[in-house]
Motif scaffolding. Structure first.
Motif, PDB file in Angstrom:
ATOM      1  N   GLY A 123      34.963  42.999  40.242  1.00 36.19           N
ATOM      2  CA  GLY A 123      36.045  42.200  40.803  1.00 36.19           C
ATOM      3  C   GLY A 123      35.727  40.725  40.943  1.00 36.19           C
ATOM      4  O   GLY A 123      36.499  39.979  41.556  1.00 36.19           O
ATOM      5  N   ARG A 126      38.314  38.512  39.127  1.00 39.65           N
ATOM      6  CA  ARG A 126      39.533  38.455  39.948  1.00 39.65           C
ATOM      7  C   ARG A 126      39.351  37.522  41.140  1.00 39.65           C
ATOM      8  O   ARG A 126      40.269  36.807  41.522  1.00 39.65           O
ATOM      9  N   LEU A 129      39.698  34.064  39.927  1.00 36.27           N
ATOM     10  CA  LEU A 129      41.121  33.812  39.679  1.00 36.27           C
ATOM     11  C   LEU A 129      41.868  33.583  40.992  1.00 36.27           C
ATOM     12  O   LEU A 129      42.735  32.707  41.071  1.00 36.27           O
ATOM     13  N   ALA A 130      41.546  34.358  42.025  1.00 38.42           N
ATOM     14  CA  ALA A 130      42.218  34.196  43.325  1.00 38.42           C
ATOM     15  C   ALA A 130      41.969  32.798  43.891  1.00 38.42           C
ATOM     16  O   ALA A 130      42.886  32.170  44.443  1.00 38.42           O
ATOM     17  N   ASN A 152      40.945  41.151  28.324  1.00 39.88           N
ATOM     18  CA  ASN A 152      41.260  40.001  29.171  1.00 39.88           C
ATOM     19  C   ASN A 152      42.769  39.818  29.315  1.00 39.88           C
ATOM     20  O   ASN A 152      43.241  39.429  30.382  1.00 39.88           O
ATOM     21  N   LEU A 155      43.785  42.000  32.088  1.00 43.90           N
ATOM     22  CA  LEU A 155      43.357  41.452  33.378  1.00 43.90           C
ATOM     23  C   LEU A 155      44.311  40.345  33.819  1.00 43.90           C
ATOM     24  O   LEU A 155      44.806  40.352  34.952  1.00 43.90           O
ATOM     25  N   TYR A 156      44.579  39.398  32.928  1.00 41.48           N
ATOM     26  CA  TYR A 156      45.420  38.263  33.298  1.00 41.48           C
ATOM     27  C   TYR A 156      46.864  38.697  33.574  1.00 41.48           C
ATOM     28  O   TYR A 156      47.499  38.189  34.491  1.00 41.48           O
ATOM     29  N   SER A 158      47.699  41.443  34.908  1.00 41.48           N
ATOM     30  CA  SER A 158      47.682  42.106  36.217  1.00 41.48           C
ATOM     31  C   SER A 158      47.730  41.116  37.383  1.00 41.48           C
ATOM     32  O   SER A 158      48.031  41.516  38.512  1.00 41.48           O
ATOM     33  N   VAL A 159      47.450  39.841  37.124  1.00 44.54           N
ATOM     34  CA  VAL A 159      47.513  38.829  38.187  1.00 44.54           C
ATOM     35  C   VAL A 159      48.618  37.803  37.931  1.00 44.54           C
ATOM     36  O   VAL A 159      48.584  36.695  38.450  1.00 44.54           O
TER      37      VAL A 159
END
Length: 187
Positions: A123, A126, A129-130, A152, A155-156, A158-159
């Motif tokens: 994580g 993430r 990214l947060a 990737n 992943l991107y 998902s956010v």
């Protein structure tokens, strides 16, 4: 850290295909060192640590910093310039491809995000990214990035990122590149 994080990246394997093993690894380290130096001097660099060990980094250009200044670009190019004529030609192709697809609205540009393979899956990406999204949301602008792996992309997405383009890079056969954007998130 970034050299290890991108050792299996399709883009860097393509760009440095003329080098093998330790020579490619060393070239990738020099490339990423130039990127880090540019970010530290002219943009934003965020790190994440596990205990006393650096585990990951993100390199970001804030709104108004893309395209980078000539000085910042010189630092970014410093490591690329050490990769030989074929490597330099590949990095020029990447730059042209990315410039052609780059968004024009005010945005944060996630230039690089990498986590040391020893720490992947925990994580940490993430978390980086947060931290970026806190700044993005506070400024009420979008975020933009490029990536070269489907993992990737997932992943991107998902956010909050959506794919803008999906295609190849001229002169680098078989390489697939995505550009992605996270829209302004109302507060």
């Amino acid at each position: 850290v970034l050299g290890r994080a991108f050792a299996e990246s399709p883009a860097y394997l393509a760009a440095l295909s003329h080098l093998a093993g330790p020579r490619r690894d060393a070239a990738l380290e020099r490339v990423k060192s130039g990127f880090v130096e540019a970010a530290v001097r002219y943009h934003e660099a965020e790190s994440i640590w596990v205990g006393q060990q650096l585990a990951g980094l993100s390199l970001v250009l804030a709104p108004g910093q893309y395209p980078p200044t000539l000085r910042a670009e010189a630092w970014q190019a410093s490591g690329c310039a050490t990769t030989g004529a074929r490597g330099i030609a590949s990095f020029i192709r990447f730059r042209a491809h990315n410039a052609k697809h780059h968004v024009t609205e005010p945005h944060y540009y996630l230039f690089v995000l990498g986590v040391d393979p020893a720490f992947q899956g925990r994580g940490l990406g993430r978390a980086l990214l947060a931290k970026l999204h806190e700044r993005v949301d506070a400024r009420q602008v979008s975020a933009y990035l490029e990536t070269d792996t489907t993992r990737n992309v997932r992943l991107y997405e998902s956010v909050g990122y959506s794919v803008l383009t999906d295609g190849g890079v001229a002169g680098l056969p078989g390489l697939r590149f995505w550009t992605m954007r996270r829209p302004v998130t109302p507060i």
